[in-house]
Design a protein around this motif. Sequence first.
Motif, PDB file in Angstrom:
ATOM      1  N   ALA A  14      25.921 -13.414  67.739  1.00 29.38           N
ATOM      2  CA  ALA A  14      26.504 -11.925  67.220  1.00 29.38           C
ATOM      3  C   ALA A  14      25.759 -11.255  65.536  1.00 29.38           C
ATOM      4  N   THR A  15      25.435 -12.874  64.899  1.00 28.95           N
ATOM      5  CA  THR A  15      25.018 -12.230  63.392  1.00 28.95           C
ATOM      6  C   THR A  15      24.021 -11.477  63.679  1.00 28.95           C
ATOM      7  N   ALA A  16      23.193 -12.226  64.101  1.00 27.55           N
ATOM      8  CA  ALA A  16      21.731 -11.584  64.353  1.00 27.55           C
ATOM      9  C   ALA A  16      21.889 -10.115  64.995  1.00 27.55           C
ATOM     10  N   ARG A  17      22.834  -9.874  66.648  1.00 32.56           N
ATOM     11  CA  ARG A  17      22.421  -9.045  66.611  1.00 32.56           C
ATOM     12  C   ARG A  17      22.804  -7.808  65.731  1.00 32.56           C
ATOM     13  N   ALA A  18      24.153  -8.177  64.687  1.00 35.41           N
ATOM     14  CA  ALA A  18      24.905  -7.207  64.176  1.00 35.41           C
ATOM     15  C   ALA A  18      23.802  -6.769  62.747  1.00 35.41           C
ATOM     16  N   ALA A  19      22.786  -7.884  63.264  1.00 34.85           N
ATOM     17  CA  ALA A  19      22.455  -7.527  60.908  1.00 34.85           C
ATOM     18  C   ALA A  19      20.598  -6.902  62.179  1.00 34.85           C
ATOM     19  N   SER A  20      20.575  -7.009  63.893  1.00 32.17           N
ATOM     20  CA  SER A  20      19.699  -6.231  63.908  1.00 32.17           C
ATOM     21  C   SER A  20      19.985  -4.355  64.382  1.00 32.17           C
ATOM     22  N   ALA A  21      20.674  -4.364  64.341  1.00 35.01           N
ATOM     23  CA  ALA A  21      22.002  -3.232  65.032  1.00 35.01           C
ATOM     24  C   ALA A  21      21.890  -2.169  63.466  1.00 35.01           C
ATOM     25  N   ASP A  22      22.741  -2.903  61.943  1.00 35.37           N
ATOM     26  CA  ASP A  22      22.132  -2.780  60.680  1.00 35.37           C
ATOM     27  C   ASP A  22      20.588  -1.666  61.099  1.00 35.37           C
ATOM     28  N   ALA A  23      19.434  -2.840  60.682  1.00 34.96           N
ATOM     29  CA  ALA A  23      18.362  -2.421  60.638  1.00 34.96           C
ATOM     30  C   ALA A  23      18.080  -1.148  61.559  1.00 34.96           C
ATOM     31  N   HIS A  24      18.128  -0.997  62.418  1.00 33.81           N
ATOM     32  CA  HIS A  24      18.154  -0.181  63.575  1.00 33.81           C
ATOM     33  C   HIS A  24      18.096   1.037  63.038  1.00 33.81           C
ATOM     34  N   SER A  25      19.996   0.936  62.292  1.00 32.56           N
ATOM     35  CA  SER A  25      20.423   2.513  62.285  1.00 32.56           C
ATOM     36  C   SER A  25      19.830   2.575  61.053  1.00 32.56           C
ATOM     37  N   LEU A  26      19.521   1.910  60.066  1.00 36.56           N
ATOM     38  CA  LEU A  26      18.464   2.048  59.292  1.00 36.56           C
ATOM     39  C   LEU A  26      17.166   3.001  59.104  1.00 36.56           C
ATOM     40  N   ALA A  27      16.583   2.524  60.101  1.00 28.32           N
ATOM     41  CA  ALA A  27      15.628   2.867  60.513  1.00 28.32           C
ATOM     42  C   ALA A  27      15.684   4.417  61.425  1.00 28.32           C
ATOM     43  N   LEU A  28      16.743   4.708  62.090  1.00 29.54           N
ATOM     44  CA  LEU A  28      17.079   5.814  62.160  1.00 29.54           C
ATOM     45  C   LEU A  28      17.419   7.066  62.106  1.00 29.54           C
ATOM     46  N   ILE A  29      18.056   6.663  60.606  1.00 27.24           N
ATOM     47  CA  ILE A  29      18.334   7.236  59.514  1.00 27.24           C
ATOM     48  C   ILE A  29      17.692   6.982  58.591  1.00 27.24           C
ATOM     49  N   ALA A  30      16.668   6.426  58.404  1.00 22.86           N
ATOM     50  CA  ALA A  30      14.389   7.124  57.876  1.00 22.86           C
ATOM     51  C   ALA A  30      14.206   7.892  58.393  1.00 22.86           C
ATOM     52  N   SER A  31      14.098   7.699  59.864  1.00 23.39           N
ATOM     53  CA  SER A  31      13.165   8.702  60.976  1.00 23.39           C
ATOM     54  C   SER A  31      13.999  10.313  60.783  1.00 23.39           C
ATOM     55  N   SER A  32      14.960  10.034  61.030  1.00 16.21           N
ATOM     56  CA  SER A  32      15.797  11.270  60.683  1.00 16.21           C
ATOM     57  C   SER A  32      15.440  11.842  58.980  1.00 16.21           C
ATOM     58  N   LEU A  33      15.502  11.306  57.969  1.00 20.46           N
ATOM     59  CA  LEU A  33      14.981  11.754  57.134  1.00 20.46           C
ATOM     60  C   LEU A  33      14.074  12.382  56.847  1.00 20.46           C
ATOM     61  N   VAL A  34      13.055  11.556  57.202  1.00 23.14           N
ATOM     62  CA  VAL A  34      11.677  12.367  57.365  1.00 23.14           C
ATOM     63  C   VAL A  34      11.675  13.592  58.222  1.00 23.14           C
ATOM     64  N   ALA A  35      12.133  13.250  58.905  1.00 22.56           N
ATOM     65  CA  ALA A  35      11.431  14.915  59.998  1.00 22.56           C
ATOM     66  C   ALA A  35      12.503  16.076  59.580  1.00 22.56           C
ATOM     67  N   ALA A  36      14.095  15.941  59.045  1.00 27.63           N
ATOM     68  CA  ALA A  36      14.904  16.920  58.633  1.00 27.63           C
ATOM     69  C   ALA A  36      13.420  17.184  57.041  1.00 27.63           C
TER      70      ALA A  36
END
Length: 149
Positions: A9-31
Amino acid sequence: MRTSHVTVATARAASADAHSLALIASSLVAATAIAFLAMVVTAWPARAGGVPAPMQMAGLATMPQAAEPCGDKLAAAEGEINRSLVAVERLQEADMAAQCPAIRGHLVSLNRAVDTVERCVAGPERSQKIGFFRQSATEWRGVIAHGCR
């Protein structure tokens, strides 16, 4: 047995956080890329090629600050921002540890662009561009603060 569920569960939460940050970063790049290109196409002085509007008399407090005629410097700043965005985009699928140096490099490019615009652009266009670059830099600092060590 229960501890392994907690670890998963901890690994999944950390993975979800990293995935969310990656999505935010890619959205910022595009915008950032889209907004910067729109700004360059519509208002970049080195590309405008038109005759500037005559300056109207105003009080000293409201007069635009003088700008150096430095189209080459503005074009160089544009190129640097584009290169740093490409570097961030290339690492879009990588983990944040790999993306952080590229993101920091892009932040440096944005800060240099602010310095260049402060020297080379005058009037309301100056305020608009500086505001755009500073807002973008603030958003990238947020990505760095939450995803980079």
